[in-house]
Scaffold this active site. Structure first.
Site, PDB file in Angstrom:
ATOM      1  N   HIS A  24       0.839  -1.188   0.000  1.00  0.00           N
ATOM      2  CA  HIS A  24       0.000   0.000   0.000  1.00  0.00           C
ATOM      3  C   HIS A  24       0.883   1.250   0.000  1.00  0.00           C
ATOM      4  O   HIS A  24       2.054   1.189   0.380  1.00  0.00           O
ATOM      5  CB  HIS A  24      -0.833   0.094   1.288  1.00  0.00           C
ATOM      6  CG  HIS A  24      -1.614  -1.114   1.659  1.00  0.00           C
ATOM      7  ND1 HIS A  24      -2.990  -1.161   1.589  1.00  0.00           N
ATOM      8  CD2 HIS A  24      -1.229  -2.327   2.158  1.00  0.00           C
ATOM      9  CE1 HIS A  24      -3.416  -2.336   2.023  1.00  0.00           C
ATOM     10  NE2 HIS A  24      -2.369  -3.059   2.371  1.00  0.00           N
ATOM     11  N   TYR A  25       0.317   2.405  -0.338  1.00  0.00           N
ATOM     12  CA  TYR A  25       0.891   3.650   0.163  1.00  0.00           C
ATOM     13  C   TYR A  25      -0.042   4.212   1.221  1.00  0.00           C
ATOM     14  O   TYR A  25      -1.237   3.887   1.256  1.00  0.00           O
ATOM     15  CB  TYR A  25       1.201   4.653  -0.936  1.00  0.00           C
ATOM     16  CG  TYR A  25       0.073   5.236  -1.764  1.00  0.00           C
ATOM     17  CD1 TYR A  25      -1.155   5.631  -1.224  1.00  0.00           C
ATOM     18  CD2 TYR A  25       0.262   5.466  -3.129  1.00  0.00           C
ATOM     19  CE1 TYR A  25      -2.157   6.197  -1.997  1.00  0.00           C
ATOM     20  CE2 TYR A  25      -0.732   6.045  -3.911  1.00  0.00           C
ATOM     21  CZ  TYR A  25      -1.927   6.410  -3.337  1.00  0.00           C
ATOM     22  OH  TYR A  25      -2.911   6.985  -4.109  1.00  0.00           O
ATOM     23  N   THR A  26       0.513   5.056   2.100  1.00  0.00           N
ATOM     24  CA  THR A  26      -0.287   5.555   3.213  1.00  0.00           C
ATOM     25  C   THR A  26      -1.325   6.575   2.761  1.00  0.00           C
ATOM     26  O   THR A  26      -2.404   6.666   3.346  1.00  0.00           O
ATOM     27  CB  THR A  26       0.615   6.184   4.281  1.00  0.00           C
ATOM     28  OG1 THR A  26       1.485   7.155   3.662  1.00  0.00           O
ATOM     29  CG2 THR A  26       1.460   5.113   4.972  1.00  0.00           C
ATOM     30  N   GLU A  89       2.442  -0.884   4.621  1.00  0.00           N
ATOM     31  CA  GLU A  89       2.128   0.497   4.257  1.00  0.00           C
ATOM     32  C   GLU A  89       3.439   1.241   3.988  1.00  0.00           C
ATOM     33  O   GLU A  89       4.354   1.237   4.821  1.00  0.00           O
ATOM     34  CB  GLU A  89       1.363   1.198   5.381  1.00  0.00           C
ATOM     35  CG  GLU A  89      -0.062   0.712   5.574  1.00  0.00           C
ATOM     36  CD  GLU A  89      -1.050   1.347   4.608  1.00  0.00           C
ATOM     37  OE1 GLU A  89      -0.639   2.197   3.792  1.00  0.00           O
ATOM     38  OE2 GLU A  89      -2.244   0.993   4.682  1.00  0.00           O
ATOM     39  N   HIS A 131      -2.440  -3.015  -3.454  1.00  0.00           N
ATOM     40  CA  HIS A 131      -3.783  -2.841  -2.901  1.00  0.00           C
ATOM     41  C   HIS A 131      -4.787  -2.662  -4.040  1.00  0.00           C
ATOM     42  O   HIS A 131      -5.899  -3.191  -4.000  1.00  0.00           O
ATOM     43  CB  HIS A 131      -3.782  -1.623  -1.981  1.00  0.00           C
ATOM     44  CG  HIS A 131      -4.952  -1.540  -1.066  1.00  0.00           C
ATOM     45  ND1 HIS A 131      -5.259  -0.395  -0.363  1.00  0.00           N
ATOM     46  CD2 HIS A 131      -5.904  -2.443  -0.720  1.00  0.00           C
ATOM     47  CE1 HIS A 131      -6.335  -0.602   0.373  1.00  0.00           C
ATOM     48  NE2 HIS A 131      -6.754  -1.835   0.171  1.00  0.00           N
ATOM     49  N   ASP A 141      -3.439   2.474  -4.925  1.00  0.00           N
ATOM     50  CA  ASP A 141      -2.109   2.363  -4.332  1.00  0.00           C
ATOM     51  C   ASP A 141      -1.498   0.955  -4.455  1.00  0.00           C
ATOM     52  O   ASP A 141      -2.233  -0.014  -4.558  1.00  0.00           O
ATOM     53  CB  ASP A 141      -2.166   2.792  -2.857  1.00  0.00           C
ATOM     54  CG  ASP A 141      -3.108   1.948  -1.996  1.00  0.00           C
ATOM     55  OD1 ASP A 141      -4.283   1.816  -2.365  1.00  0.00           O
ATOM     56  OD2 ASP A 141      -2.654   1.431  -0.955  1.00  0.00           O
TER      57      ASP A 141
END
Length: 253
Positions: A24-26, A89, A131, A141
């Protein structure tokens, strides 16, 4: 590996061993904000790890526990992705707050972390996903700037570079509104790779979103939801690669 312990209360029990890795990215303005949210009991979200832009790795939830990072979605028929996965993340503001390239030191840390996780669990290359792969209609993401090719080159995940003649052989692009055999083959291929889309003959909005998710991962220089020859050639190659389990996860053809 060195971890900074940041326990999150947001987890429950697994019902099986993890065999999926979700990146994921945050999608928040700072890593501090993201970490606070991932540890907030009111937020009811978490991940197993968070990797800062400077390469620091925070450990939030034990791998043996079910973190709450994936949400609704499916990959290769698994619809409780939280229950079957480990979530990472990666700090980045994301498309909403100023999406930017991931720093080299951060990616180095992600690669080491992925290798460390895989030393403990059996996670196939074709189950190392974005994700957005498991939830194409909801998520973008970690996006088209994440270096999936480099990750695969380090032995984690799949990557395929099609030859020019293979691209040309697939002819004109498939796009929204199209129907027929070409769309049937496209949707069946995406489904076989792992996406939740079901086989069918209509290039509808679900097909557009799924193709975009595929492109964010495997054809990153243009994410438009149009299944041109390059996108389809990459899909065919990835299906072949997944079936033969290349030692490196990377194939040029």
């Amino acid at each position: 590996m060195d971890f900074i312990e940041a326990p999150s209360p947001n987890f429950d029990q697994r019902t099986g061993l993890p065999d999926i890795l979700v990146l994921h990215y945050t999608g928040m303005q700072t890593g501090e904000e993201a970490l606070a949210r991932l540890c907030d009991p009111e937020a009811k979200v978490s991940s197993h790890y968070m990797v800062e832009e400077d390469g620091r790795i925070f450990r939030l939830v034990a791998e043996e526990r079910r973190a709450w990072h994936a949400g609704r979605g499916v990959w290769q028929g698994t619809d409780d992705v939280n229950g079957a996965s480990i979530g990472i993340e990666i700090v980045n503001p994301g498309h909403e707050f100023g999406y930017r390239p991931f720093p080299e030191v951060q990616i180095d840390a992600v690669i080491k972390l992925v290798a460390d996780i895989r030393s403990r669990w059996t996670i196939p290359d074709n189950r190392i996903i974005a994700h957005s792969d498991m939830a194409p209609s909801r998520k973008d993401d970690p996006g088209e700037l994440f270096p999936w090719k480099r990750l695969a080159g380090e032995g984690h995940g799949l990557w395929f570079e099609p030859a020019a003649e293979r691209i040309q052989a697939l002819g004109v692009p498939l796009q929204p509104g199209d129907e027929g055999l070409g769309v049937i083959v496209l949707r069946a291929g995406l489904h076989r790779l792992g996406y939740g889309i079901q086989p069918g003959g209509e290039y509808d909005e679900e097909t557009v979103q799924t193709v975009k998710a595929f492109q964010r991962h495997w054809r990153q220089h243009r994410v438009d939801g149009i299944a041109d020859g390059e996108s389809r050639a990459r899909l065919v190659g990835l299906l072949q690669l997944a079936s033969v389990e290349s030692p490196t996860g990377v194939l040029d053809s």
